[in-house]
Motif scaffolding. Structure first.
Motif, mmCIF file in Angstrom:
data_model
loop_
_atom_site.group_PDB
_atom_site.id
_atom_site.type_symbol
_atom_site.label_atom_id
_atom_site.label_comp_id
_atom_site.label_asym_id
_atom_site.label_seq_id
_atom_site.Cartn_x
_atom_site.Cartn_y
_atom_site.Cartn_z
ATOM 1 N N GLY A 18 10.965 6.542 2.015
ATOM 2 C CA GLY A 18 11.371 7.576 2.798
ATOM 3 C C GLY A 18 10.600 9.045 2.120
ATOM 4 N N VAL A 19 9.744 8.734 1.328
ATOM 5 C CA VAL A 19 9.085 9.927 0.773
ATOM 6 C C VAL A 19 7.563 9.835 1.413
ATOM 7 N N PRO A 20 7.294 11.293 1.914
ATOM 8 C CA PRO A 20 5.969 11.490 2.539
ATOM 9 C C PRO A 20 4.814 10.916 1.430
ATOM 10 N N VAL A 21 3.842 10.462 2.003
ATOM 11 C CA VAL A 21 2.548 9.902 1.132
ATOM 12 C C VAL A 21 2.182 11.337 0.359
ATOM 13 N N SER A 61 5.809 4.647 1.050
ATOM 14 C CA SER A 61 6.479 6.011 1.538
ATOM 15 C C SER A 61 7.578 5.307 2.803
ATOM 16 N N ARG A 62 7.214 4.334 3.454
ATOM 17 C CA ARG A 62 8.188 4.036 4.458
ATOM 18 C C ARG A 62 9.334 3.487 3.812
ATOM 19 N N TYR A 75 1.073 -1.105 -4.923
ATOM 20 C CA TYR A 75 2.390 -0.742 -5.556
ATOM 21 C C TYR A 75 3.381 -1.889 -5.176
ATOM 22 N N ASP A 76 4.175 -1.952 -6.433
ATOM 23 C CA ASP A 76 5.183 -2.905 -6.408
ATOM 24 C C ASP A 76 6.653 -2.112 -6.403
ATOM 25 N N ARG A 82 0.985 -1.325 0.048
ATOM 26 C CA ARG A 82 0.074 -0.015 0.120
ATOM 27 C C ARG A 82 0.904 1.311 -0.076
ATOM 28 N N ILE A 83 0.294 2.523 -0.474
ATOM 29 C CA ILE A 83 1.037 3.716 -0.281
ATOM 30 C C ILE A 83 1.915 3.832 0.983
#
Lengths: 212, 212
Positions: free
Chosen positions: A11-14, A7-8, A39-40, A2-3
Motif C-alpha cells: 500500500g506504499v506508493p512507488v 507497492s501493491r 524484491y522479496d 517487482r517494485i
C-alpha cells in the motif's frame, strides 16, 4: 517481486518506496537488469515496519534509520542491545530544547527510588519524564504530577507485560525486533486504550447516557 | 510586554512567534502603534501550551488549531466538550491511511465489552486501537495483542487517576484545559515512565548490574 507488486502489497506508493531506498530505510533489491530489481518478503516486512514506525510511532526518518541499523546489528549482549534500541525510540520522540529544571529532575529521582526501579543515571527517559513534569508546571496543570505514583504503578503492570513478551521471544534478533515494535506501537496502543477508558470514566462520572 | 520580551520569557524565537500569530495559534497583541503590539501573561501561557502540544504531544499545527478553538469555546455540556477535545487530541495523532481490518475491529469491541467500558460506537479511539492491532499483526508481532487485557487493566488505573484530576478542577474552562493538557502531555509522561519501568524490568530479568 517487482517494485510495482511491492507497492501493491504494502500500500506504499512507488515514489515513496524509491525514497526509502535512497534513504537506506529499505535494503536494495536484487538487480536483474540495470533498470529492474527484484524484491522479496523481507522487503515487504521491512516496508511495513517503516510505515508503522512513521505513522503510528510518529518517529522522524533519522530516528528510524538508527533504529533499523540497531535491528540489523548482531547483538551478543541482550540487555545493552535492548537498552540502545529503547533509548533510540525514546530520544527520537524527545527533542531536548527546554531549559533544565532541577526540581523536576529531583522528583524523577525520588520516584525511581520510591518504586525501587533499577535505572541507569544517564537514562534518557529520566530526562524525558522530567521535561514533561516541567511542562506541566509551566502550564499551571500540576494535578497530574501529584498522581505520578498512580501512573507509575500502572506502568509497572505494563512494563511487566512488555518484558513477558520479550521473555517469550526466541533468539536475540527476534527479541530486539519485538521490543522495538512493542515499545513504539505499544505507546500508540496505550494512548488509544487510555482514550477509551477515559471516555468510559467520563460517561460514568458526568452522567452522560452513552447513547448519542 | 513587547514581542522581544515574550520571546525571551517563553524561549520561542521572534520569527516563530510571528508565524504562530499568522496561523492564529496565538491571539493578536494590543497594537500601541501600527508596528508595535503589547502582549500579556495570557499570550505567554498560550505560547507555552502551543509549544508543549508541538514538542511533547507531537501534534500537527492543524490539530493544535482545532484544539485551541475548542478550548476558547464556551462549553455548557461538559461530557461532550471533553469528548470533542479528546477526540481531536486522538484523531490528530492517528492518520487513517490503513486498510480496514474487521478482525481487529472485532477484538476491540470484545475488549470494550469484557471491561464494561461505556464507549460510543463512533469513538475514534476504537479505530485507533484497531489500527494498532492490525499493524502488530502485519508486522508478525502478535504477543502484545495477547496481553491487551493486562494493558487495559493498567489504563483503567490511569484513566481513573485522569478523571480524578478532572473532578478536582473547578469551572468548565479549567476542566477542558486540564483535560487537554493532561491527555496530550500525559501520553508523553506515560511513555517516559514506561521506558523507566522497562529498563528496570530488563535489568532485573537479564541480570545486568545497572552500574554501567
Amino acid at each position: 517481486m517487482r517494485i510495482a507488486e511491492l507497492s501493491r502489497r504494502s500500500g506504499v506508493p512507488v515514489p515513496t518506496i524509491k525514497y526509502y531506498l535512497r534513504e537506506n530505510l529499505l535494503p536494495p533489491g536484487e538487480f536483474t537488469s540495470p533498470n529492474q530489481a527484484q524484491y522479496d518478503e523481507r522487503h515487504l516486512q521491512r516496508l511495513r515496519l517503516v510505515r508503522a514506525l512513521l505513522d503510528l510511532g510518529r518517529l522522524p526518518i533519522a530516528a528510524i534509520k538508527e533504529l533499523l541499523a540497531e535491528l540489523d546489528r548482531p547483538s551478543p549482549d541482550l540487555h545493552h542491545a535492548l537498552g540502545r534500541s529503547l533509548m533510540l525510540a525514546c530520544l527520537s520522540k524527545d527533542p531536548v530544547d527546554e531549559s533544565e529544571d532541577p526540581e523536576a529532575d529531583r522528583m524523577v529521582a525520588e520516584l525511581i527510588e520510591r518504586r525501587g526501579w533499577q535505572v541507569d543515571e544517564g537514562a534518557p527517559a529520566r530526562r524525558r519524564v522530567a521535561e514533561v513534569i516541567a511542562a506541566f508546571t509551566r502550564l499551571g496543570v500540576t494535578e497530574p504530577i501529584d498522581l505520578i505514583d498512580e501512573y507509575a504503578e500502572a506502568v509497572d503492570l505494563i512494563a511487566n507485560a512488555d518484558l513477558e513478551v520479550v521473555r517469550r521471544s526466541t533468539g536475540p534478533d527476534t527479541i530486539i525486533y519485538n521490543a522495538v515494535v512493542g515499545t513504539v506501537l505499544g505507546d500508540a496502543l496505550l494512548a488509544g486504550l487510555r482514550r477509551l477508558a477515559q471516555e468510559s470514566a467520563s460517561a460514568k462520572m458526568f452522567g452522560a447516557t452513552g447513547t448519542d
